[in-house]
Design a protein around this motif. Structure first.
Motif, short mmCIF file in Angstrom:
data_model
loop_
_atom_site.label_atom_id
_atom_site.label_comp_id
_atom_site.label_asym_id
_atom_site.label_seq_id
_atom_site.Cartn_x
_atom_site.Cartn_y
_atom_site.Cartn_z
N LYS A 254 1.10 -1.10 0.19
CA LYS A 254 -0.01 -0.12 -0.22
C LYS A 254 0.71 1.74 -0.43
N SER A 255 2.03 1.09 -0.10
CA SER A 255 2.88 1.99 0.25
C SER A 255 3.77 3.05 -1.68
N ILE A 256 3.75 4.14 -1.02
CA ILE A 256 4.41 4.78 -2.48
C ILE A 256 5.40 5.29 -1.87
N ILE A 257 6.54 5.15 -2.85
CA ILE A 257 8.06 5.94 -3.07
C ILE A 257 8.34 6.69 -4.22
N PHE A 258 9.01 7.30 -4.21
CA PHE A 258 9.36 8.71 -5.08
C PHE A 258 10.32 8.34 -5.46
N SER B 169 22.10 14.59 -13.51
CA SER B 169 22.54 14.26 -13.70
C SER B 169 23.42 13.46 -14.72
N ASP B 170 24.61 13.40 -13.70
CA ASP B 170 25.53 11.87 -13.63
C ASP B 170 25.22 10.62 -14.18
N TYR B 171 26.26 10.63 -15.31
CA TYR B 171 25.55 8.81 -15.36
C TYR B 171 25.88 7.91 -14.55
N GLU B 172 26.86 7.70 -13.83
CA GLU B 172 26.95 7.25 -12.25
C GLU B 172 25.51 6.84 -11.88
N HIS B 173 25.02 8.20 -11.63
CA HIS B 173 24.06 8.23 -10.91
C HIS B 173 23.17 7.60 -10.97
N ARG B 174 22.60 7.96 -12.23
CA ARG B 174 21.31 7.42 -12.71
C ARG B 174 21.77 4.91 -13.48
N GLU B 175 22.52 5.30 -13.14
CA GLU B 175 23.12 3.86 -13.40
C GLU B 175 22.63 3.10 -11.64
N THR B 176 22.95 3.50 -11.15
CA THR B 176 22.90 3.44 -8.90
C THR B 176 21.18 3.40 -9.56
N ILE B 177 20.30 4.28 -9.42
CA ILE B 177 19.04 4.40 -9.26
C ILE B 177 18.79 3.31 -9.69
N ALA B 178 18.75 2.85 -11.36
CA ALA B 178 18.08 1.82 -12.38
C ALA B 178 18.42 0.80 -11.52
N HIS B 179 19.57 0.49 -10.79
CA HIS B 179 19.59 -0.95 -9.53
C HIS B 179 18.12 -0.66 -8.75
N VAL B 180 18.56 0.29 -8.07
CA VAL B 180 17.51 0.73 -6.89
C VAL B 180 15.96 0.28 -7.49
N VAL B 181 15.28 0.86 -8.41
CA VAL B 181 13.77 0.69 -8.77
C VAL B 181 13.80 -0.41 -9.58
N ARG B 182 14.77 -1.14 -10.23
CA ARG B 182 14.99 -2.90 -10.43
C ARG B 182 14.33 -3.17 -8.97
N ARG B 183 15.63 -3.12 -8.13
CA ARG B 183 14.79 -4.17 -6.33
C ARG B 183 13.53 -3.08 -5.83
N LEU B 184 13.23 -1.74 -5.61
CA LEU B 184 12.31 -1.71 -5.16
C LEU B 184 10.20 -2.08 -5.38
N ILE B 185 10.82 -1.74 -7.01
CA ILE B 185 9.43 -1.89 -7.67
C ILE B 185 8.83 -3.82 -7.32
N GLN B 186 9.79 -4.01 -7.02
CA GLN B 186 9.41 -6.05 -6.90
C GLN B 186 8.53 -5.69 -5.59
N LYS B 187 8.06 -4.25 -4.71
CA LYS B 187 7.72 -4.38 -3.30
C LYS B 187 6.87 -3.21 -3.45
N CYS C 35 16.49 -3.14 1.07
CA CYS C 35 16.66 -2.89 -0.16
C CYS C 35 17.97 -2.57 -0.40
N VAL C 36 17.89 -1.47 -0.08
CA VAL C 36 19.14 -0.15 -0.88
C VAL C 36 20.98 -0.22 -0.79
N LYS C 37 21.53 -0.50 0.83
CA LYS C 37 22.01 -0.22 1.56
C LYS C 37 23.62 -0.42 1.03
N ASP C 38 23.32 -1.85 0.40
CA ASP C 38 24.89 -2.27 -0.60
C ASP C 38 24.99 -1.04 -1.68
N LEU C 39 24.14 -0.71 -2.04
CA LEU C 39 24.44 0.39 -3.71
C LEU C 39 25.02 2.22 -3.00
N GLN C 40 24.68 2.25 -1.82
CA GLN C 40 25.41 3.45 -1.68
C GLN C 40 27.11 3.56 -1.62
#
Ligand code: IPD
Ligand code: CA
Length: 258
Positions: A148-152, A157-175, A252-257
């Motif tokens: 029932k939760s919503i996460i923004f 603009s950095d490419y590396e950060h965009r890659e990282t957030i893509a991993h975050v999305v892949r994980r969070l979107i499961q739940k 879900c995300v701590k190892d990505l920092q």
């Protein structure tokens, strides 16, 4: 509730900029591309000028603003300004953008104002005085079920950060249900409002979240890095979350920092 004169001043400055932004929204907007590949418009610049003029005339704090050089002050405090958070939305005539003004002592915001010029909604907070939308007191949500939760989520603009957030999305979107508006300040304010449960980003700049981080905290939310440690003022791994859901996101995300 009695607020300091700096809160009144920041609200006045945000509303004055908002007038210019609302008028500019209906006209032809010109843009330039900055060195970090992000856009700046003529309206960002004129809104910023109005804010800086007002704050400079009426306070002795230093000024850091997205589109200008830093100006020194004598109080030990710094205004941190984003004249339009969500410039690309503004330029493309999307409806999600805001003026963001914070006053900071070192890495802590002592006040924060986020103004949506299209709706006239003004979010504001001062340390230890609570968070407000217009005159209403804000509290974060109590939802504890991921389904029932919503996460923004958001990214710089950095490419590396965009890659990282893509991993975050892949994980969070499961739940969780995920959303993006493209304006960090307003997205974070919805955490304070209780209509969403968390905001996660990497690579955003201080002026994007300086005001909203206090608004979230004053509404009972947590503002940390992706390990759940209090934000240290240095990195841009940001998580603003209500307490019942925060630990589930961190796991879900701590190892990505990095
Ligand atoms: C942007 C917005 C966007 C975020 C970008 C920021 P700007 O701010 O906050 O949501 O993803 O990183 O740069 O450039 O429109 O002020
Ligand atoms: Ca901006």
């Amino acid at each position: 509730m009695d607020f300091s004169k700096d809160v009144v001043l920041a609200i006045q400055a945000a509303q004055a900029a908002g007038k210019i932004i609302k008028q500019g929204y209906r006209k032809k907007i010109t843009t330039e591309t900055k060195s970090d590949r992000s856009l700046v418009t003529n309206i960002d610049q004129s809104a910023e000028r109005v804010i800086i003029d007002l704050l400079e005339k009426n306070s002795d704090h230093a000024i850091m603003s997205e589109e200008s050089d830093e100006r020194p002050g004598s109080s030990g405090l710094t205004w941190v300004i984003d004249p339009i958070d969500g410039t690309t939305n503004f330029f493309r005539k999307q409806k999600a953008f805001a003026v963001s003004i914070a006053l900071m002592r070192e890495t802590e915001s002592v006040l924060g104002v986020v103004f949506n010029p299209l709706t006239n909604d003004i979010y504001y907070a001062e340390q230890n005085k609570g968070a407000f939308l217009n005159k209403r007191v804000l509290h974060v949500a109590q939802e504890s079920e991921p389904i029932k939760s919503i996460i923004f989520f958001n990214y710089g603009s950095d490419y590396e950060h965009r890659e990282t957030i893509a991993h975050v999305v892949r994980r969070l979107i499961q739940k969780f249900d995920l959303r993006i508006w493209g304006t960090t300040a307003l997205e974070m304010c919805t955490v304070a409002l209780g209509t969403c449960d968390a905001f996660i980003c990497v690579g955003d700049k201080l002026w994007d979240y300086a005001a909203a981080m206090l608004i979230v905290k004053e509404a009972g939310g947590l503002f940390t890095d992706w390990f759940g440690a209090p934000w240290n003022g240095k990195n841009s791994y940001i998580l603003a979350a209500q307490p019942k859901i925060q630990h589930l996101i961190i796991s879900c995300v701590k190892d990505l920092q990095k």
